[in-house]
Scaffold this motif. Structure first.
Motif, PDB file in Angstrom:
ATOM      1  N   GLY A 111      54.701  42.325  48.571  1.00  0.00           N
ATOM      2  CA  GLY A 111      53.595  41.368  48.673  1.00  0.00           C
ATOM      3  C   GLY A 111      52.459  41.896  49.523  1.00  0.00           C
ATOM      4  N   LEU A 112      52.802  42.510  50.662  1.00  0.00           N
ATOM      5  CA  LEU A 112      51.759  43.054  51.545  1.00  0.00           C
ATOM      6  C   LEU A 112      51.042  44.226  50.879  1.00  0.00           C
ATOM      7  CD1 LEU A 112      53.434  42.883  55.080  1.00  0.00           C
ATOM      8  CD2 LEU A 112      51.398  41.661  54.317  1.00  0.00           C
ATOM      9  N   TYR A 113      51.807  45.033  50.129  1.00  0.00           N
ATOM     10  CA  TYR A 113      51.178  46.161  49.433  1.00  0.00           C
ATOM     11  C   TYR A 113      50.141  45.646  48.425  1.00  0.00           C
ATOM     12  CZ  TYR A 113      50.445  49.858  46.067  1.00  0.00           C
ATOM     13  OH  TYR A 113      49.850  50.756  45.217  1.00  0.00           O
ATOM     14  N   TYR A 114      50.570  44.668  47.609  1.00  0.00           N
ATOM     15  CA  TYR A 114      49.628  44.119  46.613  1.00  0.00           C
ATOM     16  C   TYR A 114      48.469  43.378  47.295  1.00  0.00           C
ATOM     17  CZ  TYR A 114      52.210  45.252  42.400  1.00  0.00           C
ATOM     18  OH  TYR A 114      52.799  45.927  41.359  1.00  0.00           O
ATOM     19  N   ALA A 115      48.798  42.620  48.363  1.00  0.00           N
ATOM     20  CA  ALA A 115      47.769  41.800  49.018  1.00  0.00           C
ATOM     21  C   ALA A 115      46.703  42.659  49.688  1.00  0.00           C
ATOM     22  CB  ALA A 115      48.425  40.883  50.049  1.00  0.00           C
ATOM     23  N   LEU A 116      47.135  43.775  50.301  1.00  0.00           N
ATOM     24  CA  LEU A 116      46.189  44.554  51.110  1.00  0.00           C
ATOM     25  C   LEU A 116      45.645  45.791  50.408  1.00  0.00           C
ATOM     26  CD1 LEU A 116      48.049  44.270  54.535  1.00  0.00           C
ATOM     27  CD2 LEU A 116      45.892  43.191  53.912  1.00  0.00           C
ATOM     28  N   PHE A 117      46.360  46.301  49.397  1.00  0.00           N
ATOM     29  CA  PHE A 117      45.930  47.568  48.793  1.00  0.00           C
ATOM     30  C   PHE A 117      45.677  47.472  47.283  1.00  0.00           C
ATOM     31  CE2 PHE A 117      48.595  48.611  52.476  1.00  0.00           C
ATOM     32  CZ  PHE A 117      47.679  49.303  53.230  1.00  0.00           C
ATOM     33  N   ALA A 118      46.607  46.825  46.546  1.00  0.00           N
ATOM     34  CA  ALA A 118      46.565  46.926  45.078  1.00  0.00           C
ATOM     35  C   ALA A 118      45.718  45.849  44.409  1.00  0.00           C
ATOM     36  CB  ALA A 118      47.990  46.880  44.521  1.00  0.00           C
ATOM     37  N   SER A 119      45.395  44.775  45.131  1.00  0.00           N
ATOM     38  CA  SER A 119      44.627  43.700  44.481  1.00  0.00           C
ATOM     39  C   SER A 119      43.128  43.891  44.755  1.00  0.00           C
ATOM     40  CB  SER A 119      45.095  42.332  44.976  1.00  0.00           C
ATOM     41  OG  SER A 119      44.801  42.189  46.331  1.00  0.00           O
ATOM     42  N   PRO A 120      42.313  43.466  43.797  1.00  0.00           N
ATOM     43  CA  PRO A 120      40.862  43.689  43.958  1.00  0.00           C
ATOM     44  C   PRO A 120      40.220  42.601  44.824  1.00  0.00           C
ATOM     45  CG  PRO A 120      41.314  42.617  41.872  1.00  0.00           C
ATOM     46  CD  PRO A 120      42.647  42.836  42.517  1.00  0.00           C
ATOM     47  N   PRO A 121      39.031  42.870  45.367  1.00  0.00           N
ATOM     48  CA  PRO A 121      38.302  41.789  46.050  1.00  0.00           C
ATOM     49  C   PRO A 121      37.791  40.767  45.024  1.00  0.00           C
ATOM     50  CG  PRO A 121      36.997  43.800  46.017  1.00  0.00           C
ATOM     51  CD  PRO A 121      38.332  44.140  45.419  1.00  0.00           C
ATOM     52  N   ASP A 122      37.582  39.546  45.484  1.00  0.00           N
ATOM     53  CA  ASP A 122      37.085  38.494  44.602  1.00  0.00           C
ATOM     54  C   ASP A 122      35.575  38.657  44.403  1.00  0.00           C
ATOM     55  OD1 ASP A 122      37.677  35.757  43.326  1.00  0.00           O
ATOM     56  OD2 ASP A 122      35.992  35.301  44.659  1.00  0.00           O
ATOM     57  N   TYR A 123      35.067  38.280  43.215  1.00  0.00           N
ATOM     58  CA  TYR A 123      33.630  38.495  42.954  1.00  0.00           C
ATOM     59  C   TYR A 123      32.744  37.588  43.814  1.00  0.00           C
ATOM     60  CZ  TYR A 123      32.821  34.306  40.090  1.00  0.00           C
ATOM     61  OH  TYR A 123      32.657  33.017  39.662  1.00  0.00           O
ATOM     62  N   GLN A 124      33.315  36.452  44.292  1.00  0.00           N
ATOM     63  CA  GLN A 124      32.533  35.568  45.158  1.00  0.00           C
ATOM     64  C   GLN A 124      32.959  35.688  46.621  1.00  0.00           C
ATOM     65  OE1 GLN A 124      33.014  31.691  43.253  1.00  0.00           O
ATOM     66  NE2 GLN A 124      30.817  31.655  42.826  1.00  0.00           N
TER      67      GLN A 124
END
Lengths: 58, 238
Positions: B32-45
Motif C-alpha cells: 500500500g505504501l509503495y503504491y501510495a507514495l511511488f506507483a500512483s499518479p498525482p491527481d489532476y486537481q
C-alpha cells in the motif's frame, strides 16, 4: 521507533508540506499503539507466569 | 460465536491467527505504501496532496468499522453476557480512537491546502469529531467505576446509543450541503475513482484491517491474562 521514521524520510519523494506529516502522523500513532499493546501483553504474560500453578493452594 | 466464549479456546485460536495477521499487515501496508507514495499518479486537481487520501480514507473507514464492532460486542455482552464481548470492546476502543484521531488529523492536513482551512464545522467533520468523543467517553466509562462490571455495562450502553452516529457520518454528505466530497468508493453504481488510485486505497484499507486484527489480539490476550491475575489476587485476599 525513530529509525523507521528516518528510513521513511530518506525514501520518500518530496510531496510538499502536507503529505509528509500525514504519513508521519500515521506511523507515530499506529506505531505507538502497537508498541504499547506489545508491552501490555508482555507485562500481563510475566504476571500470569508468576502465579502459582492451578490447584496449588500455597 | 458462543463457541469462543471460553477464553482458553479463544486464546488458542488467536495465537494461531496472530502470525497471519502480522504477515498480512506487513504485506498489505508495504504494498500500500509503495503504491501510495511511488506507483500512483498525482491527481489532476489535487496534485500530490491526493496521497493523503490513502491514509485518511482507510482511517475513517476503520474508525466506523471498529465502532460498529464495539457496538455489536456490547449488544452481545448485554443480551447474552458473552464473557469475551466485554473484553473485545475494551481492547478495541483505543484502536478505534486512534483511527478516528488519524482520520481527523489527516483530513485537517488535506483540508488546509484544498479548502484553505484546517477545520470547518461541516456535517461530516463534526459527526466524525463526535465519534472521537464517543470513543473517549467509552474508554473513560470503562475505567470510571470501582466495580469493573458497572463500568462495562455503562460503556456498553454508551456504545449502543452512539451507533446512531454511524449512519449520520455515512450519509451526512448526502443529507446536508457539505464541503466534504460525497462518497466515491462505497456508492451505488460502483467506485468513481480511477483504478490507479483505488489500488493503493484498498491495499491500505486491507493493511489497516490486518493491523486492527493484530493489535486487538494482543490487547485481548493481555486483558484475559490481567483478569486471571486479578481474580487470583482477589481469591488470595479473601
Amino acid at each position: 521507533m525513530i529509525a523507521p521514521l528516518f528510513v521513511f524520510a530518506a525514501a520518500t519523494p518530496t510531496y510538499g508540506a502536507y503529505v509528509y506529516p500525514a504519513y508521519l502522523a500515521a506511523i507515530v500513532v499506529l506505531g505507538a499503539l502497537l508498541i504499547a499493546s506489545v508491552r501490555r501483553r508482555a507485562r500481563a504474560r510475566r504476571e500470569a507466569q508468576a502465579l502459582p500453578p492451578r490447584g496449588d493452594s500455597a | 460465536m458462543h463457541r469462543f466464549a471460553n477464553p482458553n479456546r479463544f486464546l488458542r485460536l488467536a495465537r494461531a491467527v496472530f502470525p497471519w495477521a502480522v504477515g498480512a499487515t506487513v504485506a498489505f501496508l508495504g504494498a500500500g505504501l509503495y503504491y501510495a507514495l511511488f506507483a500512483s499518479p498525482p491527481d489532476y486537481q489535487q496534485g500530490e496532496t491526493v496521497r493523503i487520501m490513502y491514509v485518511h480514507v482507510p482511517s475513517a473507514w476503520m474508525a466506523m468499522f471498529v465502532y460498529a464492532a464495539i457496538a455489536a460486542a456490547s449488544a452481545s455482552a448485554l443480551i447474552w453476557k458473552h464473557p469475551l464481548a466485554d473484553i473485545f470492546a475494551r481492547a478495541a476502543s483505543p484502536i478505534g480512537a486512534a483511527f478516528t484521531f488519524l482520520a481527523l488529523v489527516t483530513g485537517s492536513l488535506w483540508g488546509k491546502p484544498m479548502w484553505g482551512a484546517w477545520w470547518v464545522w461541516d456535517a461530516r467533520l463534526t459527526s466524525v469529531l463526535i465519534l472521537f468523543f464517543l470513543y473517549l467517553g467509552h474508554m473513560a466509562l470503562l475505567n470510571a467505576f470501582d466495580d469493573p462490571a458497572r463500568g462495562q455495562r455503562a460503556a456498553a450502553i454508551l456504545a449502543l446509543v452512539g451507533v446512531v452516529n454511524l449512519p449520520i457520518i455515512k450519509f451526512s454528505v448526502d443529507w446536508w450541503n457539505t464541503l466534504h466530497q460525497p462518497a466515491s468508493v462505497v456508492r451505488m453504481g460502483g467506485p468513481s475513482i480511477h483504478p490507479d488510485m483505488l489500488t493503493p486505497l484498498l491495499l491500505m484499507a486491507a493493511g489497516f484491517t490486518a493491523y486492527f486484527v493484530m493489535t486487538v489480539i494482543l490487547r485481548i490476550e493481555a486483558e484475559i491474562l490481567a483478569r486471571r491475575v486479578r481474580a487470583h489476587r482477589l481469591m488470595q485476599g479473601s
